[in-house]
Design a protein around this motif. Structure first.
Motif, PDB file in Angstrom:
ATOM      1  N   VAL A  96      14.554  -4.125  -4.151  1.00  0.00           N
ATOM      2  CA  VAL A  96      14.359  -4.900  -5.383  1.00  0.00           C
ATOM      3  C   VAL A  96      13.057  -5.689  -5.290  1.00  0.00           C
ATOM      4  O   VAL A  96      12.254  -5.706  -6.234  1.00  0.00           O
ATOM      5  CB  VAL A  96      15.564  -5.829  -5.645  1.00  0.00           C
ATOM      6  N   LEU A  97      12.828  -6.327  -4.154  1.00  0.00           N
ATOM      7  CA  LEU A  97      11.604  -7.107  -3.983  1.00  0.00           C
ATOM      8  C   LEU A  97      10.369  -6.211  -3.938  1.00  0.00           C
ATOM      9  O   LEU A  97       9.304  -6.596  -4.451  1.00  0.00           O
ATOM     10  CB  LEU A  97      11.704  -7.981  -2.732  1.00  0.00           C
ATOM     11  N   SER A  98      10.497  -5.036  -3.367  1.00  0.00           N
ATOM     12  CA  SER A  98       9.376  -4.086  -3.358  1.00  0.00           C
ATOM     13  C   SER A  98       9.020  -3.658  -4.777  1.00  0.00           C
ATOM     14  O   SER A  98       7.838  -3.588  -5.135  1.00  0.00           O
ATOM     15  CB  SER A  98       9.718  -2.860  -2.512  1.00  0.00           C
ATOM     16  N   LEU A  99      10.030  -3.389  -5.598  1.00  0.00           N
ATOM     17  CA  LEU A  99       9.773  -3.046  -6.995  1.00  0.00           C
ATOM     18  C   LEU A  99       9.152  -4.222  -7.746  1.00  0.00           C
ATOM     19  O   LEU A  99       8.227  -4.046  -8.536  1.00  0.00           O
ATOM     20  CB  LEU A  99      11.070  -2.607  -7.674  1.00  0.00           C
ATOM     21  N   ALA A 100       9.640  -5.414  -7.493  1.00  0.00           N
ATOM     22  CA  ALA A 100       9.079  -6.606  -8.131  1.00  0.00           C
ATOM     23  C   ALA A 100       7.607  -6.766  -7.753  1.00  0.00           C
ATOM     24  O   ALA A 100       6.761  -7.061  -8.609  1.00  0.00           O
ATOM     25  CB  ALA A 100       9.874  -7.847  -7.740  1.00  0.00           C
ATOM     26  N   ASN A 101       7.292  -6.560  -6.481  1.00  0.00           N
ATOM     27  CA  ASN A 101       5.901  -6.634  -6.045  1.00  0.00           C
ATOM     28  C   ASN A 101       5.047  -5.558  -6.715  1.00  0.00           C
ATOM     29  O   ASN A 101       3.913  -5.827  -7.120  1.00  0.00           O
ATOM     30  CB  ASN A 101       5.797  -6.492  -4.523  1.00  0.00           C
ATOM     31  N   LEU A 102       5.581  -4.357  -6.827  1.00  0.00           N
ATOM     32  CA  LEU A 102       4.833  -3.264  -7.430  1.00  0.00           C
ATOM     33  C   LEU A 102       4.437  -3.597  -8.870  1.00  0.00           C
ATOM     34  O   LEU A 102       3.338  -3.280  -9.311  1.00  0.00           O
ATOM     35  CB  LEU A 102       5.651  -1.976  -7.379  1.00  0.00           C
ATOM     36  N   PHE A 103       5.336  -4.256  -9.590  1.00  0.00           N
ATOM     37  CA  PHE A 103       5.068  -4.632 -10.976  1.00  0.00           C
ATOM     38  C   PHE A 103       4.501  -6.051 -11.107  1.00  0.00           C
ATOM     39  O   PHE A 103       4.341  -6.558 -12.210  1.00  0.00           O
ATOM     40  CB  PHE A 103       6.341  -4.489 -11.815  1.00  0.00           C
ATOM     41  N   ASP A 104       4.240  -6.696  -9.962  1.00  0.00           N
ATOM     42  CA  ASP A 104       3.677  -8.050  -9.925  1.00  0.00           C
ATOM     43  C   ASP A 104       4.535  -9.042 -10.727  1.00  0.00           C
ATOM     44  O   ASP A 104       4.043  -9.772 -11.579  1.00  0.00           O
ATOM     45  CB  ASP A 104       2.231  -8.049 -10.423  1.00  0.00           C
ATOM     46  N   LEU A 105       5.829  -9.030 -10.432  1.00  0.00           N
ATOM     47  CA  LEU A 105       6.788  -9.891 -11.134  1.00  0.00           C
ATOM     48  C   LEU A 105       7.222 -11.052 -10.255  1.00  0.00           C
ATOM     49  O   LEU A 105       7.316 -10.918  -9.037  1.00  0.00           O
ATOM     50  CB  LEU A 105       8.023  -9.070 -11.528  1.00  0.00           C
ATOM     51  N   ASP A 106       7.524 -12.160 -10.895  1.00  0.00           N
ATOM     52  CA  ASP A 106       8.019 -13.345 -10.195  1.00  0.00           C
ATOM     53  C   ASP A 106       9.534 -13.409 -10.370  1.00  0.00           C
ATOM     54  O   ASP A 106      10.049 -14.118 -11.231  1.00  0.00           O
ATOM     55  CB  ASP A 106       7.342 -14.593 -10.759  1.00  0.00           C
ATOM     56  N   GLU A 108       0.828  -1.204   0.000  1.00  0.00           N
ATOM     57  CA  GLU A 108       0.000   0.000   0.000  1.00  0.00           C
ATOM     58  C   GLU A 108       0.866   1.260   0.000  1.00  0.00           C
ATOM     59  O   GLU A 108       0.648   2.189  -0.787  1.00  0.00           O
ATOM     60  CB  GLU A 108      -0.947   0.009   1.206  1.00  0.00           C
ATOM     61  N   ILE A 109       1.870   1.283   0.863  1.00  0.00           N
ATOM     62  CA  ILE A 109       2.792   2.426   0.915  1.00  0.00           C
ATOM     63  C   ILE A 109       3.575   2.531  -0.387  1.00  0.00           C
ATOM     64  O   ILE A 109       3.720   3.621  -0.950  1.00  0.00           O
ATOM     65  CB  ILE A 109       3.764   2.285   2.105  1.00  0.00           C
ATOM     66  N   ASP A 110       4.088   1.391  -0.875  1.00  0.00           N
ATOM     67  CA  ASP A 110       4.882   1.392  -2.102  1.00  0.00           C
ATOM     68  C   ASP A 110       4.069   1.873  -3.297  1.00  0.00           C
ATOM     69  O   ASP A 110       4.565   2.643  -4.124  1.00  0.00           O
ATOM     70  CB  ASP A 110       5.446  -0.004  -2.380  1.00  0.00           C
ATOM     71  N   SER A 111       2.826   1.431  -3.408  1.00  0.00           N
ATOM     72  CA  SER A 111       2.009   1.825  -4.552  1.00  0.00           C
ATOM     73  C   SER A 111       1.683   3.316  -4.502  1.00  0.00           C
ATOM     74  O   SER A 111       1.595   3.965  -5.543  1.00  0.00           O
ATOM     75  CB  SER A 111       0.741   0.982  -4.645  1.00  0.00           C
ATOM     76  N   LYS A 112       1.532   3.862  -3.306  1.00  0.00           N
ATOM     77  CA  LYS A 112       1.302   5.308  -3.174  1.00  0.00           C
ATOM     78  C   LYS A 112       2.572   6.091  -3.486  1.00  0.00           C
ATOM     79  O   LYS A 112       2.515   7.190  -4.029  1.00  0.00           O
ATOM     80  CB  LYS A 112       0.815   5.644  -1.763  1.00  0.00           C
ATOM     81  N   SER A 113       3.714   5.524  -3.129  1.00  0.00           N
ATOM     82  CA  SER A 113       5.003   6.197  -3.372  1.00  0.00           C
ATOM     83  C   SER A 113       5.353   6.191  -4.855  1.00  0.00           C
ATOM     84  O   SER A 113       5.934   7.149  -5.360  1.00  0.00           O
ATOM     85  CB  SER A 113       6.113   5.510  -2.586  1.00  0.00           C
ATOM     86  N   GLY A 114       5.060   5.101  -5.530  1.00  0.00           N
ATOM     87  CA  GLY A 114       5.317   4.990  -6.965  1.00  0.00           C
ATOM     88  C   GLY A 114       6.681   4.407  -7.290  1.00  0.00           C
ATOM     89  O   GLY A 114       7.592   4.406  -6.476  1.00  0.00           O
ATOM     90  N   GLU A 115       6.768   3.936  -8.525  1.00  0.00           N
ATOM     91  CA  GLU A 115       7.976   3.223  -8.953  1.00  0.00           C
ATOM     92  C   GLU A 115       9.207   4.116  -9.016  1.00  0.00           C
ATOM     93  O   GLU A 115      10.314   3.675  -8.715  1.00  0.00           O
ATOM     94  CB  GLU A 115       7.761   2.511 -10.296  1.00  0.00           C
ATOM     95  N   LEU A 116       9.052   5.370  -9.400  1.00  0.00           N
ATOM     96  CA  LEU A 116      10.231   6.241  -9.477  1.00  0.00           C
ATOM     97  C   LEU A 116      10.801   6.541  -8.096  1.00  0.00           C
ATOM     98  O   LEU A 116      12.022   6.614  -7.926  1.00  0.00           O
ATOM     99  CB  LEU A 116       9.902   7.530 -10.231  1.00  0.00           C
ATOM    100  N   PHE A 117       9.928   6.698  -7.102  1.00  0.00           N
ATOM    101  CA  PHE A 117      10.413   6.897  -5.742  1.00  0.00           C
ATOM    102  C   PHE A 117      11.142   5.642  -5.253  1.00  0.00           C
ATOM    103  O   PHE A 117      12.235   5.738  -4.682  1.00  0.00           O
ATOM    104  CB  PHE A 117       9.258   7.227  -4.793  1.00  0.00           C
TER     105      PHE A 117
END
Length: 100
Positions: A60-70, A16-25
């Motif tokens: 890295v894992l937070s970014l992977a989660n944000l983009f729903d990557l395995d 929730e925090i990561d998605s509000k912060s965004g990928e560039l942050f």
């Protein structure tokens, strides 16, 4: 705990925090953590290296989660099953005695 499980827990706690912060942050924070890791390596501070590696991996894992990557499957495919090391541009270290 396996990587998929770690990612699930991180997603539950921080998505929730990561998605509000965004990928560039998140990417900016990753770069900051990599810089801190570089400083720890430069100083050969083992405790700090361990701490910063954990921070880098978390980002890295937070970014992977944000983009729903395995990333676990991709990591296994690319580096465990595969072996891209023949394509790496590695520095050649001269191991001869430099005083000769």
């Amino acid at each position: 705990m396996e990587l998929k499980e770690i990612m699930r827990v991180i997603r539950e706690k921080y998505y929730e925090i990561d998605s509000k912060s965004g990928e560039l942050f998140l990417l900016t924070v990753l770069f900051e953590e990599v810089g801190e890791l570089a400083e720890a390596v430069r100083k050969r501070d083992i405790k700090a290296i361990e701490e910063e590696l954990a921070d880098v991996l978390f980002m890295v894992l937070s970014l992977a989660n944000l983009f729903d990557l395995d990333v676990e499957s991709k990591l296994v495919e690319k580096y465990v099953v595969g072996d891209p090391s023949s394509r790496w541009d590695l520095p050649i270290h001269d191991t001869r005695n430099r005083n000769e």
